[in-house]
Structure formats: C-alpha cells, structure tokens
Design an enzyme around this catalytic site. Structure first.
Site, mmCIF file in Angstrom:
data_model
loop_
_atom_site.group_PDB
_atom_site.id
_atom_site.type_symbol
_atom_site.label_atom_id
_atom_site.label_comp_id
_atom_site.label_asym_id
_atom_site.label_seq_id
_atom_site.Cartn_x
_atom_site.Cartn_y
_atom_site.Cartn_z
ATOM 1 N N GLU A 71 35.951 49.687 42.488
ATOM 2 C CA GLU A 71 35.068 48.623 42.960
ATOM 3 C C GLU A 71 35.236 48.282 44.433
ATOM 4 O OE1 GLU A 71 35.488 45.159 40.498
ATOM 5 O OE2 GLU A 71 34.711 46.149 38.732
ATOM 6 N N GLU B 176 34.719 49.969 32.626
ATOM 7 C CA GLU B 176 35.050 48.576 32.344
ATOM 8 C C GLU B 176 33.838 47.851 31.781
ATOM 9 O OE1 GLU B 176 36.831 46.272 35.508
ATOM 10 O OE2 GLU B 176 38.124 47.932 36.127
HETATM 11 C C1 PNW Z 1 36.861 43.789 37.695
HETATM 12 N N1 PNW Z 1 31.921 40.140 39.746
HETATM 13 O O1 PNW Z 1 36.624 42.923 38.766
HETATM 14 C C2 PNW Z 1 38.177 44.477 38.032
HETATM 15 O O2 PNW Z 1 38.074 45.870 38.155
HETATM 16 C C3 PNW Z 1 39.311 44.094 37.135
HETATM 17 O O3 PNW Z 1 40.543 44.339 37.778
HETATM 18 C C4 PNW Z 1 39.153 42.660 36.689
HETATM 19 O O4 PNW Z 1 40.282 42.213 35.982
HETATM 20 C C5 PNW Z 1 37.903 42.584 35.839
HETATM 21 O O5 PNW Z 1 36.782 43.082 36.517
HETATM 22 C C6 PNW Z 1 37.588 41.174 35.369
HETATM 23 O O6 PNW Z 1 37.334 40.326 36.444
HETATM 24 C C7 PNW Z 1 35.422 42.250 38.943
HETATM 25 O O7 PNW Z 1 31.953 39.139 40.452
HETATM 26 C C8 PNW Z 1 35.464 41.097 39.704
HETATM 27 O O8 PNW Z 1 30.838 40.532 39.240
HETATM 28 C C9 PNW Z 1 34.300 40.417 39.986
HETATM 29 C C10 PNW Z 1 33.101 40.870 39.486
HETATM 30 C C11 PNW Z 1 33.057 42.012 38.706
HETATM 31 C C12 PNW Z 1 34.229 42.698 38.440
#
Ligand code: PNW
Length: 447
Positions: free
Chosen positions: A172, A354
């Site tokens: 990401e 994920e």
């Molecule tokens: C992911 N959004 O992060 C990460 O890859 C993980 O490490 C994390 O624990 C998981 O999602 C849950 O948060 C994100 O704002 C953070 O859309 C933010 C977003 C999406 C994914």
C-alpha cells in the site's frame, strides 16, 4: 466440529487458495532482539500522543518467539497460504551496510516451518517499517531510500529464493503517502503535501527497482508483484460536477499507483493537480517510469471501503461504518474494483491480500469470542468475490486481514482485526467464531 453458520450455497473454483495475512511490526514484537535495528514505527509509536493508549509494537503478539505455535494454528485453520512481511531493520539493521544473519534466519525458519506444514508462503518486503537510520536520512523523500530498498530486497531474495513462490514489494504505497505524509497519523507523522508526492514517486521507484533486483535470484515460476489498496470511487449524485470530482479522486486513490506499473505513465490529470502543491514531477528522472513498469506477474489487491464523491469533491458516507471510522461496509465495492482492474488494466492474475474489519471482540465467560459481525462481513465480501469470479476475473486467492489480533498502527491494540483473538496479558491465542467459520469455508471451498 463442522460450523453451523448458514451458507449461501456458493462454491469456489477448484484450487482456489484460501489464506490470511499479517505484517512484521504488527505481530512480531522482539523489537530489540537478535540484532534488529529500530524502524520508523518504533520511533513513532514511542513518541507520546501518536498511538491510542500509548501502545507500541515492542511486544505485540510476540510472534517472533511464538512463531512455531502460530504456524500450528495456521495449519489447524486449514489455510493454504500465509502472507507475512519481513522487517527491513531486522535484516539490515542500519538500512544500509551489514546484513544481520540472525534476522534472516528468523524468516528462513518461518518459511521452512510453513513448508513443513504444507502451507504456501507469500512474502511482503515492505509493510511500512523503514529503518530509522534511513528515515533520518530523509526517508521516502530521499531518492536514495529506493536504492537501499532494492539492495535489501536482493538480500532477502538471495536467502529465500524460490522457497517463497510469491513476492510482493511495497504494501500500500498510497497509505504511506496519505496516512504517513499527508494526514500524519502514521509514521513518519508528517502533514506535508509537498513531501507526500515526492515520497509517492520514490515508493513507486522502490517497487520497480526491487522487482529488478530480486528477479535474478528467483526462478521463472516464482512470481513478483505489488500490493495496492484500491478504493472504488462513486459519484454521490448524477451531476457532471460529481462525476468529474469522482474521476479526480480516482486518480489520487487508484490510477496514480496502477498506471505507472501497468501503463508506464502517471495519470496526467493527477500529475497536473499535484503540480499545484508538490514538486513531484521534477523528481521523476529519465527512465524511472520504465523501471516502475518492470513486468510483474500478478497484482495483489486489498479492498476495505468505497468512496462517494460530491460535486464539490467532498466524500460522504453511504453505508454502515465499522469500528474503523474510515471504513464503510460495502461488499459490492469488491466486485466493482475487481472488474474495473480487469477492464482497465488487462487480464493480469489477481490475488486479494487483505479484506476484513475490526470488531469489538471480547471473551465471554466460557472463553469463546463471538465475532458474528466478522462472519457476516467476510461472507458478504466473499459472495462479492464469487460474483467477480463468475464474471471472468482471474482471481486466484483470498487472504483475510488478519490472521490474528495485532498492533493496529495508530489505533494500537484497541482495534482487533484477527480471526484469532490474542490475550495480550498472557499471549494466549483463541480461535474466534469467525476462525471456526473460515475453517469450514476452506474445508468445503464454499460459503
Ligand atoms: C491496511 N484506508 O491499511 C494495512 O495493510 C494493514 O497493515 C492494516 O492493519 C489494515 O489495512 C487495517 O487498517 C489500511 O484508509 C489503512 O482505506 C487505511 C486504509 C486502508 C488500509
């Protein structure tokens, strides 16, 4: 015992791969053990006021010490695939220079342990834990960090090679840009639009350089790709303004990261917008886009939430929000984003690395954890995956985020995303209701 959850009667294609995902800083702990150097997340989490409850990843789920038991758990769940990430500063403690053999050994033991149990490893090289020394030298604003990343990637590829059939470079890049450099609630905690898009380019360059650096260590059957979190963007109404604003947001959320990899160019409308506040473009050197567009074998997609965009460019909420204030529960977005990638970027093999949600999980008196919301969320999102498969999307696997409760970045241990509950006092692992359900999904290859 077989799960008594209701089923939808949907079967997945034979050979569909079922998995779960984690990342190093979120589960390993052992922050100063066996020669690991500090990362930007150690520094950030130890900075007062940055993390809910003052939590840090110092101990986390203590996976570094308990990995063998966790591998048994993965086996018990019946997972085919386990996605984990390598801590850069465990392997190269100073971000450059000497390699830490004890750090590499941990990942060798982990990968061997997966093979011993018949589970396929999927490896992410970077899940946000930049070595602190590199951060202090400018982090992702410094082009040099991309070269150091490629060196580290080659070290890991030389050590593990084809024992890992799927390699993902950067997890990401967009979240690093937006949460780390724009909004400041992830490390390094900046609110600096100018820096954010310089970092964006260097993250993409790091991806491309790493693809090139690891290929020589991998056989032809071993596959390499990036892991992008994609957000379907929808106009909030039918006005031409809302449609235009949606296209603009889609540039920042999706095309900025997909286009350079799959088309060898950044989207011009997005570059033009960035030009108003960031010298990103002057940091793009001749040949960079060719590097970023180095051929990949698959695309790893992470889907969490859609965006609805008004004519003035604001995003609004249309669906129930989960415990994560940024997440709307909208399964159809999963189908839409998979079909969109196929339509716009071609029939490249896809994996979902994920998908999941946080629940307010508690252990009841009988010791069980009843996360009915997670069962419902995953079932409806898998139905959406199934629909995309029926419409011809070349999707081979699905990984739940996450295998176990972990350090959820700035939310600390307060948000629980796991199939497996962690008691952080005792480090006891407890299969939640969703874990039992997922076991039966895997066993029957259906929902
Ligand atoms: C992911 N959004 O992060 C990460 O890859 C993980 O490490 C994390 O624990 C998981 O999602 C849950 O948060 C994100 O704002 C953070 O859309 C933010 C977003 C999406 C994914």
């Amino acid at each position: 015992p077989p799960s008594r959850e209701p089923t939808l009667g949907l079967r997945f294609p034979e050979g569909f791969v079922w998995g779960a995902a984690t990342s190093a800083y979120q589960i390993e702990g052992a922050a100063a053990v066996d020669g690991r150097g500090p990362s930007v997340w150690d520094w950030f989490s130890h900075t007062p006021g940055k993390i809910r409850g003052g939590d840090t990843g110092d101990v986390a789920a203590d996976h570094y010490h308990r990995y063998a038991d966790d591998l048994d758990l993965i086996k018990d769940l019946g997972l085919h695939s386990y996605r984990f990430s390598v801590s850069w500063s465990r392997v190269v403690p100073n971000g450059r220079g000497p390699v830490n053999p004890k750090g590499l050994d941990f990942y060798k033991r982990l990968v061997d342990g997966l093979h011993d149990r018949g589970i396929t490893p999927m490896l992410t090289l970077y899940h946000w834990d930049t070595p602190q020394t590199l951060h202090e030298a400018g982090g992702w604003e410094n082009r040099d960090t991309a070269y150091r990343f490629a060196e580290y990637a080659a070290v890991v590829a030389e050590a593990l090679g084809d024992a890992v059939p799927t390699w993902l470079t950067i997890n990401e890049p967009k979240t690093v840009v937006q949460n780390g450099y724009l909004m400041g609630h992830h490390a390094p905690g900046f609110e600096d639009p100018s820096a954010a898009y310089i970092a964006a380019h260097h993250l993409m360059l790091a991806h491309g350089l790493a693809v090139q650096a690891i290929r020589p260590h991998l056989g032809p059957a071993t596959r390499v790709g990036a892991a992008l979190n994609l957000h379907p963007c929808y106009p909030a109404d039918a006005s031409t303004e809302a449609i235009a604003a949606t296209h603009e947001l889609d540039g920042f959320e999706n095309r900025l990261y997909l286009d350079p990899i799959f088309r060898g160019s950044y989207p011009q409308d997005t570059l033009d917008a960035i030009d108003q506040f960031s010298p990103m473009v002057s940091n793009i050197k001749d040949g960079d886009l060719k590097v970023i567009a180095s051929p990949v074998d698959l695309l790893a997609i992470q889907y969490y939430t859609p965006y609805y965009v008004t004519g003035t460019g604001e995003t609004i909420v249309r669906h129930p929000v989960t415990m994560a204030s940024w997440q709307q529960n909208y399964p159809q977005g999963m189908t839409d984003i998979l079909l969109r990638v196929k339509k716009d970027y071609g029939d490249i093999p896809l994996t979902i690395t994920e998908n999941g949600l946080p629940c307010p999980d508690r252990r009841s008196d009988d010791g069980a954890v009843d996360d009915a919301n997670r069962v419902e969320f995953l079932r409806s999102h898998l139905a959406a995956v199934h629909s995309a498969l029926e419409q011809g999307v070349k999707l081979e696997s699905f990984h739940v985020w996450s295998l176990m409760d972990n350090f959820e970045w700035n939310s600390g241990y307060d948000e629980r995303w796991g199939l497996v509950f962690i008691d952080y006092e005792t480090q006891e692992r407890v299969l939640k209701r969703s874990a039992h359900w997922y076991q039966s999904v895997i066993a029957t290859n259906g929902i």
